[in-house]
Design an enzyme around this catalytic site. Structure first.
Site, mmCIF file in Angstrom:
data_model
loop_
_atom_site.group_PDB
_atom_site.id
_atom_site.type_symbol
_atom_site.label_atom_id
_atom_site.label_comp_id
_atom_site.label_asym_id
_atom_site.label_seq_id
_atom_site.Cartn_x
_atom_site.Cartn_y
_atom_site.Cartn_z
ATOM 1 N N ILE A 135 -6.666 74.656 151.716
ATOM 2 C CA ILE A 135 -5.581 74.620 152.685
ATOM 3 C C ILE A 135 -5.381 75.956 153.399
ATOM 4 C CG2 ILE A 135 -3.811 75.047 150.900
ATOM 5 C CD1 ILE A 135 -2.023 73.043 152.570
ATOM 6 N N ASP A 137 -2.593 77.794 155.649
ATOM 7 C CA ASP A 137 -1.186 77.682 156.037
ATOM 8 C C ASP A 137 -0.911 78.646 157.192
ATOM 9 O OD1 ASP A 137 1.542 77.461 156.174
ATOM 10 O OD2 ASP A 137 1.937 78.041 154.116
ATOM 11 N N GLY A 139 -2.592 81.229 157.716
ATOM 12 C CA GLY A 139 -3.893 81.750 158.115
ATOM 13 C C GLY A 139 -4.147 83.176 157.646
ATOM 14 N N LYS A 140 -3.144 83.772 157.033
ATOM 15 C CA LYS A 140 -3.287 85.168 156.575
ATOM 16 C C LYS A 140 -4.433 85.305 155.577
ATOM 17 C CE LYS A 140 1.174 85.869 155.834
ATOM 18 N NZ LYS A 140 2.358 86.327 155.125
ATOM 19 N N LYS A 165 -2.219 73.595 158.203
ATOM 20 C CA LYS A 165 -0.832 73.313 158.591
ATOM 21 C C LYS A 165 -0.600 73.655 160.050
ATOM 22 C CE LYS A 165 1.318 73.659 154.140
ATOM 23 N NZ LYS A 165 2.297 74.340 153.310
ATOM 24 N N VAL A 187 2.343 70.583 149.946
ATOM 25 C CA VAL A 187 1.604 69.478 149.339
ATOM 26 C C VAL A 187 0.899 69.911 148.062
ATOM 27 C CG1 VAL A 187 1.276 68.150 151.467
ATOM 28 C CG2 VAL A 187 -0.353 69.952 150.878
ATOM 29 N N ASP A 193 -2.173 73.169 143.673
ATOM 30 C CA ASP A 193 -1.167 73.271 142.621
ATOM 31 C C ASP A 193 0.193 73.734 143.120
ATOM 32 O OD1 ASP A 193 -1.926 76.006 143.180
ATOM 33 O OD2 ASP A 193 -0.890 76.548 141.329
HETATM 34 P P1 5GP Z 1 -1.914 81.321 154.067
HETATM 35 O O1 5GP Z 1 -2.404 82.708 153.802
HETATM 36 O O2 5GP Z 1 -2.768 80.575 155.046
HETATM 37 O O3 5GP Z 1 -0.476 81.293 154.442
HETATM 38 O O4 5GP Z 1 -1.934 80.565 152.692
HETATM 39 C C1 5GP Z 1 -3.057 79.955 152.193
HETATM 40 C C2 5GP Z 1 -2.914 79.732 150.704
HETATM 41 O O5 5GP Z 1 -1.585 79.347 150.387
HETATM 42 C C3 5GP Z 1 -3.768 78.626 150.226
HETATM 43 O O6 5GP Z 1 -4.975 79.148 149.763
HETATM 44 C C4 5GP Z 1 -2.960 77.998 149.115
HETATM 45 O O7 5GP Z 1 -3.246 78.660 147.912
HETATM 46 C C5 5GP Z 1 -1.544 78.291 149.466
HETATM 47 N N1 5GP Z 1 -0.817 77.172 150.110
HETATM 48 C C6 5GP Z 1 -0.346 77.133 151.376
HETATM 49 N N2 5GP Z 1 0.278 75.986 151.639
HETATM 50 C C7 5GP Z 1 0.221 75.261 150.506
HETATM 51 C C8 5GP Z 1 0.697 73.949 150.151
HETATM 52 O O8 5GP Z 1 1.295 73.186 150.919
HETATM 53 N N3 5GP Z 1 0.432 73.554 148.875
HETATM 54 C C9 5GP Z 1 -0.232 74.332 147.974
HETATM 55 N N4 5GP Z 1 -0.420 73.838 146.766
HETATM 56 N N5 5GP Z 1 -0.685 75.564 148.279
HETATM 57 C C10 5GP Z 1 -0.475 76.023 149.535
#
Ligand code: 5GP
Length: 217
Positions: A135, A137, A139-140, A165, A187, A193
């Site tokens: 996933i 989210d 993008g960081k 997302k 989710v 998890d």
């Molecule tokens: P970002 O750096 O893109 O904000 O976050 C990515 C990471 O956040 C993913 O690798 C995952 O571990 C976690 N994450 C983001 N959104 C979700 C979500 O809806 N459910 C779960 N289980 N993990 C998420």
């Protein structure tokens, strides 16, 4: 468009009622709905495998699986790539390496990203790399990881994300192969998890209020 945005799930999609599917009974009160059934995840993964096989011109790829959330998607995607290869004459030799990142506490993204395990990625030099993540989210995480991978001078880097997302200013170029574009909801399931729970759930589900409370740290 099918590659870059994936299957678009609208903001008002409520998911399927829990009684329409089977799932581990112990999660009965912890999830609101089945957001994406396991079978649909598998069918979409097959399609992503096809895009990848068509795009990678080399006959070998280095797959970088982002743990822990990416392990199921990565295993299923690699299986699909293998089956496609056996049924055509374009066989991609795939090797896999694991990387572990952690940036979340409860359901909040934290600023600091930790790379755990496999820090030295010098074996990526000159290789075609496919990063596989469950996933994306904000993008960081992916931005940081992509930068890190690029310092080892691979020939090319592509990213497969099962879920992305939707956000107002999302960077569509961060993920090359998207399974599903989803609204901003937390989710779980299919190896995703919440504080280490829900990895034993096949479907991608939306966690309930009481579920969040129950497994909070
Ligand atoms: P970002 O750096 O893109 O904000 O976050 C990515 C990471 O956040 C993913 O690798 C995952 O571990 C976690 N994450 C983001 N959104 C979700 C979500 O809806 N459910 C779960 N289980 N993990 C998420």
């Amino acid at each position: 468009a099918g590659k870059k945005r994936g299957i678009v799930i609208k903001d008002d999609w409520p998911g399927y009622g829990l009684d329409l599917f089977t799932y581990p009974e112990h999660y009965h009160d912890d999830i609101d709905s089945v957001y994406i059934p396991h079978g649909v995840v598998m069918n979409r993964t097959e399609r992503l495998a096809r895009y990848i096989v068509d795009d990678f011109v080399d006959d070998d790829i280095m797959v970088l699986c982002v743990l822990k959330g990416g392990y199921k998607f990565c295993a299923d995607l690699m299986e699909c790539i293998k089956v496609l290869g056996c049924n055509s004459n374009k066989y991609l030799e795939t090797r896999v390496e694991f990387i572990r990142l952690k940036s979340y506490l409860n359901d909040q993204s934290t600023e600091d990203l930790h790379i755990i395990g496999s820090r030295d990625l010098s074996f990526l030099l000159g290789k075609s790399v496919l990063i596989v993540e469950a996933i994306v989210d904000t993008g960081k995480t992916m931005k940081t990881l992509r930068k890190h991978v690029e310092t080892f001078q691979p020939k090319m880097v592509k990213v497969a994300g099962l879920l992305v997302k939707r956000a107002p200013n999302m960077d569509e170029n961060l993920t090359d192969y998207v399974g599903f574009e989803i609204p901003n909801r937390f989710v779980v399931g299919y190896a995703l998890d919440y504080n280490e729970y829900f990895r034993d759930l096949n479907h991608i589900c939306v966690i309930s209020k009481s579920g969040k409370q129950k497994y909070k740290v």
